[in-house]
Motif scaffolding. Structure first.
Motif, short mmCIF file in Angstrom:
data_model
loop_
_atom_site.label_atom_id
_atom_site.label_comp_id
_atom_site.label_asym_id
_atom_site.label_seq_id
_atom_site.Cartn_x
_atom_site.Cartn_y
_atom_site.Cartn_z
N LEU A 29 0.89 -1.28 -0.13
CA LEU A 29 0.11 -0.09 0.11
C LEU A 29 0.80 1.36 -0.02
O LEU A 29 1.90 1.31 0.34
N THR A 30 0.48 2.24 -0.74
CA THR A 30 1.15 3.71 -0.64
C THR A 30 0.89 4.29 0.73
O THR A 30 -0.16 3.90 1.37
N ALA A 31 1.68 5.23 1.08
CA ALA A 31 1.72 5.62 2.27
C ALA A 31 0.31 6.29 2.89
O ALA A 31 -0.03 6.04 3.90
N GLU A 32 -0.24 7.04 1.94
CA GLU A 32 -1.42 8.05 2.01
C GLU A 32 -2.64 6.97 2.31
O GLU A 32 -3.47 7.31 2.87
N ALA A 33 -2.47 5.69 1.76
CA ALA A 33 -3.69 5.07 1.82
C ALA A 33 -3.57 3.52 2.91
O ALA A 33 -4.17 2.93 2.51
N THR A 34 -2.47 3.70 3.52
CA THR A 34 -2.23 2.50 4.52
C THR A 34 -2.55 2.85 5.79
O THR A 34 -2.01 3.58 6.43
N PRO A 35 -3.51 1.98 6.37
CA PRO A 35 -3.83 1.97 7.90
C PRO A 35 -2.30 1.48 8.43
O PRO A 35 -1.86 0.70 7.98
N SER A 63 -12.85 12.66 6.86
CA SER A 63 -12.00 12.73 7.77
C SER A 63 -11.93 11.41 8.36
O SER A 63 -10.55 10.90 8.57
N ALA A 64 -12.98 10.77 8.61
CA ALA A 64 -13.08 9.22 8.93
C ALA A 64 -12.14 8.34 8.28
O ALA A 64 -11.27 7.50 8.39
N LEU A 65 -12.50 8.35 6.90
CA LEU A 65 -11.92 7.55 5.97
C LEU A 65 -10.38 7.98 5.86
O LEU A 65 -9.68 6.94 5.83
N GLY A 66 -9.82 9.08 5.79
CA GLY A 66 -8.36 9.39 5.74
C GLY A 66 -7.88 8.99 7.12
O GLY A 66 -6.66 8.36 6.81
N GLN A 67 -8.33 8.98 8.37
CA GLN A 67 -7.83 8.77 9.43
C GLN A 67 -7.42 7.21 9.53
O GLN A 67 -6.68 6.68 10.51
N ASN A 68 -8.32 6.45 8.82
CA ASN A 68 -8.21 4.86 8.81
C ASN A 68 -7.63 4.31 7.59
O ASN A 68 -7.77 3.24 7.18
N GLY A 69 -7.11 5.13 6.77
CA GLY A 69 -6.28 4.66 5.71
C GLY A 69 -7.18 4.22 4.63
O GLY A 69 -6.77 3.27 3.87
N LEU A 70 -8.40 4.67 4.37
CA LEU A 70 -9.39 3.97 3.54
C LEU A 70 -9.62 5.00 2.27
O LEU A 70 -9.99 6.36 2.39
N ARG A 71 -9.77 4.29 1.26
CA ARG A 71 -10.47 5.11 -0.09
C ARG A 71 -11.75 4.68 -0.53
O ARG A 71 -11.92 3.33 -0.19
N LEU A 201 -20.87 6.06 9.65
CA LEU A 201 -19.74 6.77 9.91
C LEU A 201 -18.93 6.25 11.41
O LEU A 201 -17.92 6.26 11.25
N ALA A 202 -19.79 5.79 12.31
CA ALA A 202 -19.08 5.23 13.54
C ALA A 202 -18.50 3.93 13.06
O ALA A 202 -17.56 3.50 13.89
N ALA A 203 -18.83 3.37 12.18
CA ALA A 203 -18.35 1.85 12.08
C ALA A 203 -16.95 1.76 11.15
O ALA A 203 -16.39 0.91 11.22
N ILE A 204 -16.62 2.96 10.51
CA ILE A 204 -15.53 3.07 9.69
C ILE A 204 -14.23 2.51 10.43
O ILE A 204 -13.58 1.74 9.80
#
Length: 232
Positions: A29-35, A63-71, A201-204
């Motif tokens: 995974l690339t750094a920006e998309a890596t949990p 914000s939630a997706l980014g914080q958890n490395g998800l796209r 949102l809470a599940a992310i």
């Protein structure tokens, strides 16, 4: 097509299944998309969020997706893309993929060809004007489709994307149930979620952890196959 019970915003189709072909790949995974807890991907799934964008929900979701490395793929309605262009740009800048979800979310199978064309073409333009690029993916409202809808989709070079797993977030599913729905995803499959659902949102964070634990990563949806694949 079968439609589910109507909720306060709108009804959605349940039980639609797209056959999945087993394709496995392993990439770093690339750094920006890596949990922080995932090192490699042994498969990809398509996380999708319908009905955006909005000023109230889009920023929190991104914000939630980014914080958890998800796209994820955002299936936007044209009327909202036109009203909130800054949120479309924010989606694109956050590395999300943007799809067409019609302009006003009507039952397209009950509309004339000209109305279907208008719904799709205006959304293509609204998203492009907002800085979200020209969509390549289309999700028909409620998952309802027919030959006329598909013909218009083809006119605009769009690939129709339904889903393999319905999170039922539109139907009041709990956070636990949404996490469990994501846990059913297998390589290449796509899940239906909505950007306005608080429980989603809470599940992310738990969705991210669950996927990582199974060696799966959030991928893009291929316009060629309609399956989740490694991001470009």
């Amino acid at each position: 097509m079968r439609t589910g019970p109507r909720h306060p915003k709108r009804a959605m189709v349940t039980g639609l299944t797209v056959a999945a072909m087993a394709v496995a790949s392993t990439v770093t995974l690339t750094a920006e998309a890596t949990p922080s807890y995932a090192a490699a991907c042994n498969g990809y799934v398509g996380l999708t969020f319908d009905d955006g964008p909005s000023t109230s929900n889009t920023p929190k979701l991104l914000s939630a997706l980014g914080q958890n490395g998800l796209r994820a793929t955002m299936f936007n309605e044209g009327q909202y893309a036109a009203a909130y262009p800054a949120q479309v740009r924010a989606q694109a800048q956050a590395g999300m993929w943007i799809g067409n979800h019609s302009y006003t979310h009507p039952h397209l199978t009950q509309q004339s060809r000209s109305r279907i064309d208008s719904e799709i073409s205006r959304t293509q333009q609204a998203i492009a004007n907002a800085g979200g690029g020209t969509p390549k993916l289309f999700r028909p409202p409620y998952g309802e489709t027919n030959s006329t809808v598909q013909s218009v989709e083809a006119k605009y070079g769009l690939t129709q994307i339904i889903w393999n797993v319905d999170s039922q977030d539109w139907n009041g599913a709990s956070t636990d149930a949404i996490v469990q729905a994501n846990a059913r995803l297998t390589n290449g499959q796509v899940i239906l979620m909505h950007e306005w659902a608080a429980n989603t949102l809470a599940a992310i964070p738990r969705i991210a952890q669950g996927l990582a634990g199974r060696g799966l990563c959030a991928g893009m949806i291929s316009p060629q196959t309609g399956r989740a694949v490694a991001p470009n």
